[in-house]
Design an enzyme around this catalytic site. Sequence first.
Site, short mmCIF file in Angstrom:
data_model
loop_
_atom_site.label_atom_id
_atom_site.label_comp_id
_atom_site.label_asym_id
_atom_site.label_seq_id
_atom_site.Cartn_x
_atom_site.Cartn_y
_atom_site.Cartn_z
N ASP A 182 5.35 -4.82 4.64
CA ASP A 182 5.29 -5.15 2.75
C ASP A 182 6.40 -6.38 2.16
O ASP A 182 7.23 -6.92 1.28
CB ASP A 182 5.66 -4.10 1.57
N ASP A 188 -4.54 -3.95 1.39
CA ASP A 188 -3.64 -5.31 0.98
C ASP A 188 -2.73 -5.65 1.73
O ASP A 188 -1.61 -6.92 0.82
CB ASP A 188 -1.90 -3.29 0.25
N1 GLY Z 1 0.52 -1.95 -2.22
C1 GLY Z 1 0.88 -0.92 -2.73
C2 GLY Z 1 -0.25 -0.88 -3.53
O1 GLY Z 1 -1.25 -1.39 -4.14
O2 GLY Z 1 0.30 0.76 -4.80
#
Ligand code: GLY
Length: 401
Positions: free
Chosen positions: A111, A171
């Site tokens: 992330d 994501d």
């Molecule tokens: N990337 C984690 C979420 O969208 O909760």
Amino acid sequence: MEKWLTIQQIEQYPEINEQQQKEAMAQCIAQVKHNLPAFETHFPAANSENNFYTPGINTDWTSGFWTGEVWLAYENALEEEDRRLFKEAGDKQVDSFLERIRIKHYVDHHDLGFLYTPSCVSAYKLTGSEKAKEAALMAADQLMTRYRPKGKYIQAWGPMDTPENHRLIIDCLLNIPLLYWATDISGDIRYKEVAENHIHTTMKYIVRDDDSTWHTIMFNPETDEFSHGATCQGYKDSSAWARGQTWGIYGTAIAYKNTGREEYLDYFRRVSGYFLRHLPEDLCPFWDLGFGNGDEAEQPRDSSSAAIACCGFLEMSKYLPEKEAAYYQSIARKLALSLIQNYQVTDVSVSNGQLLHGTYAKKTPYNTCANSGVDECVIWGDYFFMEMLTRLMRPDWNMYW
Ligand code: GLY
């Protein structure tokens, strides 16, 4: 009433107008300003508790979104004094992000884009901050350590030497722009090569035959060949987690911008179509797209998904033929009207967030997550709501991603 609206029904909904956009943005900026004393060098948690965020340290995957709100407030503020305040706060937060990547505090995951794009790439683009550039480049290097060359994907979570963690998630399409930016800034094409390989692997497996998406793709730990799809945060493996679908919408739009690959236009149309065919009466999706009208009593919405989808529609409309572009812009303006009328925080005594009724993760008998942030503000929902308004007001906005 049917469980979901038809596209023909959605097309009858009213759109947000310029005055409403301006007022909604002014409200967002006032909320950021109101929050500055408590959150100048502290960071809101991923989600609120009873609609209020508490200040903490820069530790979660979500801290960059608050700084992103500060930069959006900076560039949209009308008063010079407000701009000064926001810039001062944004600069202090950049210091925190530089320190975080220097000491490698909780950065062993993918992330890095969510963390460093809205906080530091933004600061560099807006102010030319060298500290922000250094931090974001270091973050891009850290993201590169997650790459699995055999399978050509970036591993989402977990140590790289554990067999159960050979996984990509949808994501991550929003983490990838950091790598393109790093190539642009450094001239080193390795970032871009990894980015393109990861996007391509994702696109190959993530969209299902019915145009819904998997949340996660698992790979064989020996060969790194495709093993199976699964979910962590959706209702069950085969259902369509609402936010995952909208990471797909915005992610394919950005993937097209960066690669120009024609087939990504088609992926965008497919994942957008599925999302739009699963909207309830107020145009704001339930947290999993399997739920619809009639499920209000048991199931929460995820307003952040609507904001993310709008950003994707508005981004992709830059590259589509005129008529189709106008269609997605119109859809975005309809969803935006519902968000400002039914979900935006307009009273600081109700919440210190921007957008009510988000859902981070909801536990079910069939998924692997713990309940957290169910029917709460979520910090990325607040950020993408402000980004959506920025895009609506300024179609030529220089995006952070
Ligand atoms: N990337 C984690 C979420 O969208 O909760």
